[in-house]
Design a protein around this motif. Structure first.
Motif, PDB file in Angstrom:
ATOM      1  N   LEU A 271       0.584  -1.109  -0.277  1.00  0.00           N
ATOM      2  CA  LEU A 271       0.212   0.635   0.168  1.00  0.00           C
ATOM      3  C   LEU A 271       0.875   1.258   0.158  1.00  0.00           C
ATOM      4  O   LEU A 271       1.362   1.933  -1.017  1.00  0.00           O
ATOM      5  CB  LEU A 271      -0.642  -0.001   1.612  1.00  0.00           C
ATOM      6  N   LEU A 272       2.473   1.784   1.088  1.00  0.00           N
ATOM      7  CA  LEU A 272       2.365   2.890   1.417  1.00  0.00           C
ATOM      8  C   LEU A 272       3.886   2.727  -0.186  1.00  0.00           C
ATOM      9  O   LEU A 272       4.129   4.307  -0.360  1.00  0.00           O
ATOM     10  CB  LEU A 272       3.528   2.978   2.390  1.00  0.00           C
ATOM     11  N   GLN A 273       4.433   1.659  -0.646  1.00  0.00           N
ATOM     12  CA  GLN A 273       5.337   1.924  -1.423  1.00  0.00           C
ATOM     13  C   GLN A 273       4.156   2.314  -3.024  1.00  0.00           C
ATOM     14  O   GLN A 273       4.270   3.080  -3.098  1.00  0.00           O
ATOM     15  CB  GLN A 273       5.666   0.666  -2.288  1.00  0.00           C
ATOM     16  N   ARG A 274       2.449   1.416  -3.201  1.00  0.00           N
ATOM     17  CA  ARG A 274       1.730   1.676  -4.603  1.00  0.00           C
ATOM     18  C   ARG A 274       1.843   2.849  -4.465  1.00  0.00           C
ATOM     19  O   ARG A 274       1.655   3.942  -5.370  1.00  0.00           O
ATOM     20  CB  ARG A 274       0.621   1.017  -4.278  1.00  0.00           C
ATOM     21  N   ASP A 275       0.948   3.472  -3.142  1.00  0.00           N
ATOM     22  CA  ASP A 275      -0.081   4.601  -3.145  1.00  0.00           C
ATOM     23  C   ASP A 275       1.041   6.706  -3.245  1.00  0.00           C
ATOM     24  O   ASP A 275       0.460   7.654  -2.824  1.00  0.00           O
ATOM     25  CB  ASP A 275      -1.134   5.090  -2.619  1.00  0.00           C
ATOM     26  N   ASP A 280      10.846   1.862   1.258  1.00  0.00           N
ATOM     27  CA  ASP A 280      11.383   0.977   2.697  1.00  0.00           C
ATOM     28  C   ASP A 280       9.783   0.852   3.503  1.00  0.00           C
ATOM     29  O   ASP A 280      10.183   1.708   4.251  1.00  0.00           O
ATOM     30  CB  ASP A 280      12.526   0.714   2.811  1.00  0.00           C
ATOM     31  N   THR A 281       9.617  -0.079   3.514  1.00  0.00           N
ATOM     32  CA  THR A 281       8.677   0.339   5.133  1.00  0.00           C
ATOM     33  C   THR A 281       8.847  -1.129   6.204  1.00  0.00           C
ATOM     34  O   THR A 281       9.066  -2.542   5.459  1.00  0.00           O
ATOM     35  CB  THR A 281       7.274  -0.047   4.676  1.00  0.00           C
ATOM     36  N   ASP A 282       8.884  -1.126   7.545  1.00  0.00           N
ATOM     37  CA  ASP A 282       9.228  -1.752   8.357  1.00  0.00           C
ATOM     38  C   ASP A 282       8.846  -2.003   9.017  1.00  0.00           C
ATOM     39  O   ASP A 282       7.949  -1.108   9.758  1.00  0.00           O
ATOM     40  CB  ASP A 282      10.662  -1.360   8.792  1.00  0.00           C
TER      41      ASP A 282
END
Length: 303
Positions: A271-275, A280-282
């Motif tokens: 979600l965070l990468q696409r929108d 990078d999300t941890d």
């Protein structure tokens, strides 16, 4: 990852275009400013000379940012771009103070020599050229999400405004308003200092791991819509160049299986990468504390 490095190459080309324009214009303005006795055109030329150093610093920063992660830089060298921008603001600060000093000295000394009218055309040509460079670099910066290239573009726009202002001043000075030349040189010095302060503030904010609270609120709102996420307990963000890194702690049902909680973390990362283009999300998963009193999203980053 490869696309990120390609974007850095695109940003380097944009900075190179600005660098070439600054070299040509600074030489032209300093030479014509001396010959035409225009303090304003000289000050504008010195302003462009600082942009040469600024562009070189950003170019070096972008070059270092392309270096891959190593043993001592596990997140890569992305912050080299921001460090270069920070150094640029210090250079601009020194030149701005120098221009202010010179203009004040000339005003107090009563040096009100009218500049020759042909200096007017140099200002018009410079403003038109810098606006063209601004539109090109601003378009590219938004396309590849490069903050350094966008900063260079905005600096080009400020230089265009300054050049057009220089032209107006030179025109007025030839109609018994020669005193206006030194005054506008003073204003240009203030403009340089204002630009330096804005760049300094933005780069210092990023280097100190500051992050936009409004963006964090948007992240939290969207993440909490994902089925299985009871609450976002904590979220922190930081930027490395154009790349955003997010650390987030979510609460889920204590009875949830490890496999299902893992699927939720993948959904959050996607979600965070696409929108939002998060690099990078941890995600850390904890059992939901039913006695916890929810806080406002912008307060979560302070824990």
């Amino acid at each position: 990852m490869q696309q990120r490095y390609k974007n850095l190459k695109i940003a380097q080309k944009g900075v190179l275009i600005s660098l070439c324009a600054y070299i040509i214009l600074s030489l032209l303005k300093v030479i014509i400013g001396q010959l035409s006795h225009s303090e304003t055109l000289l000050a504008d030329g010195f302003n462009n000379s600082t942009d040469i150093f600024s562009s070189c610093a950003v170019m070096v920063g972008l070059r270092l940012a392309t270096c891959p992660p190593d043993e001592h830089h596990q997140y890569g060298h992305w912050k080299a771009e921001t460090i270069a921008t920070f150094l640029t603001s210090l250079i601009m600060l020194l030149v701005g103070l120098s221009v202010l000093y010179t203009s004040i000295r000339n005003i107090l000394a009563g040096n009100h020599e009218s500049p020759d009218i042909y200096a007017l055309f140099v200002g018009i040509f410079s403003g038109s050229l810098m606006y063209g460079v601004y539109f090109h670099n601003a378009h590219q910066a938004k396309k590849i999400n490069s903050q350094s290239l966008l900063a260079i573009a905005k600096d080009c726009r400020s230089d265009a405004w300054t050049s057009f202002g220089t032209s107006v001043t030179i025109f007025a000075a030839n109609f018994n308003m020669a005193w206006l030349d030194g005054v506008v040189a003073f204003l240009i010095g203030l403009l340089i200092l204002k630009t330096a302060y804005d760049i300094f503030s933005a780069s210092a904010f990023s280097l100190s791991d500051g992050f936009d609270d409004d963006l964090l609120e948007k992240y939290v709102a969207d993440v909490e819509k994902i089925p299985g996420v009871e609450l976002v307990h904590n979220i922190q963000g930081r930027s490395y160049g154009a790349n955003v890194f997010i650390d987030i702690i979510i609460w889920v049902d204590p009875q949830m299986t490890v496999r299902k909680s893992h699927h939720i973390t993948e959904k959050i990362e996607s979600l965070l990468q696409r929108d939002y283009g998060v690099f990078d999300t941890d995600v850390h998963v904890e059992p939901w504390d039913v006695d916890y009193e929810p806080q406002q999203p912008n307060e979560l980053n302070s824990h």
